[in-house]
Design a protein around this motif. Structure first.
Motif, PDB file in Angstrom:
ATOM      1  N   LYS A  16      -4.361  -3.585   2.925  1.00  0.00           N
ATOM      2  CA  LYS A  16      -4.782  -2.291   3.508  1.00  0.00           C
ATOM      3  C   LYS A  16      -4.255  -1.124   2.682  1.00  0.00           C
ATOM      4  CE  LYS A  16      -2.565  -3.606   6.875  1.00  0.00           C
ATOM      5  NZ  LYS A  16      -1.525  -3.588   7.891  1.00  0.00           N
ATOM      6  N   SER A  34       2.567   8.222   9.163  1.00  0.00           N
ATOM      7  CA  SER A  34       3.166   7.813  10.441  1.00  0.00           C
ATOM      8  C   SER A  34       4.662   8.078  10.476  1.00  0.00           C
ATOM      9  CB  SER A  34       2.967   6.309  10.641  1.00  0.00           C
ATOM     10  OG  SER A  34       1.606   5.984  10.674  1.00  0.00           O
ATOM     11  N   ARG A  38      11.824   2.163  11.186  1.00  0.00           N
ATOM     12  CA  ARG A  38      12.300   1.128  10.263  1.00  0.00           C
ATOM     13  C   ARG A  38      12.895   1.779   9.019  1.00  0.00           C
ATOM     14  NH1 ARG A  38       9.767   0.541   5.642  1.00  0.00           N
ATOM     15  NH2 ARG A  38       7.531   0.166   5.463  1.00  0.00           N
ATOM     16  N   ARG A  41      11.758   0.989   2.517  1.00  0.00           N
ATOM     17  CA  ARG A  41      11.852  -0.045   1.476  1.00  0.00           C
ATOM     18  C   ARG A  41      12.054   0.688   0.153  1.00  0.00           C
ATOM     19  NH1 ARG A  41       6.579  -2.456   3.552  1.00  0.00           N
ATOM     20  NH2 ARG A  41       7.229  -3.781   5.273  1.00  0.00           N
ATOM     21  N   TYR A  50       6.074   7.254   4.953  1.00  0.00           N
ATOM     22  CA  TYR A  50       6.300   7.463   6.383  1.00  0.00           C
ATOM     23  C   TYR A  50       7.185   8.684   6.538  1.00  0.00           C
ATOM     24  CZ  TYR A  50       4.977   2.607   7.681  1.00  0.00           C
ATOM     25  OH  TYR A  50       4.303   1.434   7.907  1.00  0.00           O
ATOM     26  N   GLU A  69      -0.775   7.849  19.176  1.00  0.00           N
ATOM     27  CA  GLU A  69      -0.520   6.476  19.625  1.00  0.00           C
ATOM     28  C   GLU A  69       0.825   6.079  19.060  1.00  0.00           C
ATOM     29  OE1 GLU A  69      -0.114   3.686  17.457  1.00  0.00           O
ATOM     30  OE2 GLU A  69      -0.254   5.093  15.807  1.00  0.00           O
ATOM     31  N   SER A  71       3.540   2.269  18.853  1.00  0.00           N
ATOM     32  CA  SER A  71       3.852   0.932  19.348  1.00  0.00           C
ATOM     33  C   SER A  71       5.184   0.506  18.766  1.00  0.00           C
ATOM     34  CB  SER A  71       2.750  -0.065  18.990  1.00  0.00           C
ATOM     35  OG  SER A  71       2.793  -0.340  17.623  1.00  0.00           O
ATOM     36  N   HIS A  73       7.042  -2.763  17.251  1.00  0.00           N
ATOM     37  CA  HIS A  73       6.933  -4.152  16.811  1.00  0.00           C
ATOM     38  C   HIS A  73       7.870  -4.408  15.647  1.00  0.00           C
ATOM     39  CE1 HIS A  73       3.630  -3.318  13.676  1.00  0.00           C
ATOM     40  NE2 HIS A  73       4.067  -2.191  14.106  1.00  0.00           N
ATOM     41  N   TYR A  78       6.622   2.584  15.545  1.00  0.00           N
ATOM     42  CA  TYR A  78       5.693   3.169  14.579  1.00  0.00           C
ATOM     43  C   TYR A  78       4.763   4.077  15.383  1.00  0.00           C
ATOM     44  CZ  TYR A  78       6.840  -0.687  11.339  1.00  0.00           C
ATOM     45  OH  TYR A  78       7.482  -1.590  10.525  1.00  0.00           O
ATOM     46  N   GLY A  79       4.482   5.274  14.915  1.00  0.00           N
ATOM     47  CA  GLY A  79       3.591   6.138  15.672  1.00  0.00           C
ATOM     48  C   GLY A  79       2.876   7.148  14.797  1.00  0.00           C
ATOM     49  N   THR A  80       1.725   7.604  15.296  1.00  0.00           N
ATOM     50  CA  THR A  80       0.909   8.591  14.572  1.00  0.00           C
ATOM     51  C   THR A  80       1.174   9.974  15.148  1.00  0.00           C
ATOM     52  OG1 THR A  80      -0.820   6.911  14.321  1.00  0.00           O
ATOM     53  CG2 THR A  80      -1.462   9.208  13.964  1.00  0.00           C
ATOM     54  N   GLU A  97      -3.590   3.985   8.898  1.00  0.00           N
ATOM     55  CA  GLU A  97      -3.353   2.570   8.595  1.00  0.00           C
ATOM     56  C   GLU A  97      -2.353   2.077   9.622  1.00  0.00           C
ATOM     57  OE1 GLU A  97      -1.530   1.758   4.765  1.00  0.00           O
ATOM     58  OE2 GLU A  97      -1.036  -0.208   5.594  1.00  0.00           O
ATOM     59  N   ILE A  98      -2.859   1.524  10.714  1.00  0.00           N
ATOM     60  CA  ILE A  98      -1.964   1.169  11.831  1.00  0.00           C
ATOM     61  C   ILE A  98      -2.314  -0.201  12.397  1.00  0.00           C
ATOM     62  CG2 ILE A  98      -1.591   3.608  12.395  1.00  0.00           C
ATOM     63  CD1 ILE A  98      -3.433   3.331  14.730  1.00  0.00           C
ATOM     64  N   GLU A  99      -1.388  -0.775  13.179  1.00  0.00           N
ATOM     65  CA  GLU A  99      -1.651  -2.126  13.709  1.00  0.00           C
ATOM     66  C   GLU A  99      -2.539  -2.042  14.962  1.00  0.00           C
ATOM     67  OE1 GLU A  99       0.175  -3.142  16.815  1.00  0.00           O
ATOM     68  OE2 GLU A  99       0.124  -0.951  16.614  1.00  0.00           O
ATOM     69  N   GLY A 102      -1.876  -0.015  18.460  1.00  0.00           N
ATOM     70  CA  GLY A 102      -2.011   1.433  18.263  1.00  0.00           C
ATOM     71  C   GLY A 102      -3.464   1.819  18.050  1.00  0.00           C
ATOM     72  N   ARG A 144       5.680 -12.352  10.287  1.00  0.00           N
ATOM     73  CA  ARG A 144       4.482 -11.558  10.019  1.00  0.00           C
ATOM     74  C   ARG A 144       3.218 -12.414  10.072  1.00  0.00           C
ATOM     75  NH1 ARG A 144       5.269  -6.089   7.622  1.00  0.00           N
ATOM     76  NH2 ARG A 144       7.405  -5.633   8.159  1.00  0.00           N
TER      77      ARG A 144
HETATM   78  P1  5GP Z   1       5.227  -1.871   7.484  1.00  0.00           P
HETATM   79  O1  5GP Z   1       6.569  -2.015   8.140  1.00  0.00           O
HETATM   80  O2  5GP Z   1       4.845  -3.084   6.685  1.00  0.00           O
HETATM   81  O3  5GP Z   1       5.084  -0.582   6.714  1.00  0.00           O
HETATM   82  O4  5GP Z   1       4.163  -1.767   8.669  1.00  0.00           O
HETATM   83  C1  5GP Z   1       4.119  -2.720   9.661  1.00  0.00           C
HETATM   84  C2  5GP Z   1       2.897  -2.488  10.519  1.00  0.00           C
HETATM   85  O5  5GP Z   1       2.982  -1.223  11.179  1.00  0.00           O
HETATM   86  C3  5GP Z   1       1.584  -2.485   9.751  1.00  0.00           C
HETATM   87  O6  5GP Z   1       0.663  -3.323  10.434  1.00  0.00           O
HETATM   88  C4  5GP Z   1       1.164  -1.044   9.814  1.00  0.00           C
HETATM   89  O7  5GP Z   1      -0.243  -0.931   9.763  1.00  0.00           O
HETATM   90  C5  5GP Z   1       1.713  -0.618  11.145  1.00  0.00           C
HETATM   91  N1  5GP Z   1       1.845   0.819  11.297  1.00  0.00           N
HETATM   92  C6  5GP Z   1       2.154   1.737  10.355  1.00  0.00           C
HETATM   93  N2  5GP Z   1       2.145   2.957  10.877  1.00  0.00           N
HETATM   94  C7  5GP Z   1       1.794   2.834  12.184  1.00  0.00           C
HETATM   95  C8  5GP Z   1       1.584   3.759  13.249  1.00  0.00           C
HETATM   96  O8  5GP Z   1       1.684   4.977  13.124  1.00  0.00           O
HETATM   97  N3  5GP Z   1       1.248   3.232  14.450  1.00  0.00           N
HETATM   98  C9  5GP Z   1       1.095   1.914  14.666  1.00  0.00           C
HETATM   99  N4  5GP Z   1       0.729   1.523  15.882  1.00  0.00           N
HETATM  100  N5  5GP Z   1       1.266   1.018  13.676  1.00  0.00           N
HETATM  101  C10 5GP Z   1       1.609   1.474  12.459  1.00  0.00           C
END
Ligand code: 5GP
Length: 185
Positions: A16, A34, A38, A41, A50, A69, A71, A73, A78-80, A97-99, A102, A144
């Motif tokens: 993605k 977002s 976390r 990295r 982020y 939104e 969530s 996980h 993680y939020g927008t 780009e969200i899960e 969300g 994952r």
């Molecule tokens: P990563 O930790 O690998 O950056 O992201 C883990 C997951 O969090 C990915 O599936 C990503 O799409 C999702 N993610 C990133 N930003 C947001 C967000 O703002 N809201 C939600 N619900 N998921 C998000």
């Protein structure tokens, strides 16, 4: 023509991020950045990858209704950010780009949003990609991959599914979807 809210989801490692980068090289797209609790990295910059924040600040923003939104996980929020997306929507089509959890919250609040699921050609391919990325431990990769099944089980709730077998083809397919949706608006 109204600018669109375009939500891209799909399992971790499906590509993605690369698809989003390619789309952003073209005119007319903006990225929703977002917030997350976390840890960054290596190479991730605050405000670019982020907005990195702590749980307390994140929870305060939830209480203030500041998220379109959110969530929790993998143990992190993680939020927008709502205001950020609204301001970007004035200028361009906005990519989120969200899960899946969300994404479905976005669709409930904004039925006009376009939900696109990016799927891998196979689970083996996905594991290979995650291992090659080398940013996660074995345990994290297994976690994952478990999540993958859940994410893909929601694909029927999405407007479109695009298989990322070949990057150029997947990007072209997504651009086509957006073009068609813009004509509808
Ligand atoms: P990563 O930790 O690998 O950056 O992201 C883990 C997951 O969090 C990915 O599936 C990503 O799409 C999702 N993610 C990133 N930003 C947001 C967000 O703002 N809201 C939600 N619900 N998921 C998000």
């Amino acid at each position: 023509m109204r600018n669109l809210l375009i939500v891209l989801s799909g399992p971790s490692g499906v590509g993605k991020g690369t698809i989003v980068k390619k789309l952003l090289q073209k005119d007319g797209y903006a990225l929703s950045v977002s917030c997350t609790t976390r840890a960054p990295r290596e190479g991730e910059q605050n405000g670019v990858s982020y907005f990195f924040t702590d749980r307390q600040s994140f929870e305060n923003l939830i209480k203030q209704g500041g998220f379109l939104e959110y969530s929790e996980h993998f143990g992190n929020y993680y939020g927008t950010p709502k205001a950020f997306v609204e301001s970007k929507l004035k200028e361009a089509d906005v990519l989120l780009e969200i899960e899946v959890d969300g994404a479905l919250q976005v669709k409930a609040a904004h039925p006009e949003a376009i939900l696109i699921m990016v799927a891998p050609p196979s689970e083996k391919e996905l594991r290979d990609r995650l291992e090659k990325r080398g940013t996660e431990s074995e345990e994290k990769i297994a976690e994952r991959l478990k999540r993958t099944e859940y994410e893909l089980s929601k694909k029927d709730l999405y407007d479109y599914t695009v298989i990322n077998d070949d990057l150029i083809t997947a990007v072209a397919e997504i651009e086509n979807i957006i073009k068609q949706e813009k004509v509808k608006n």
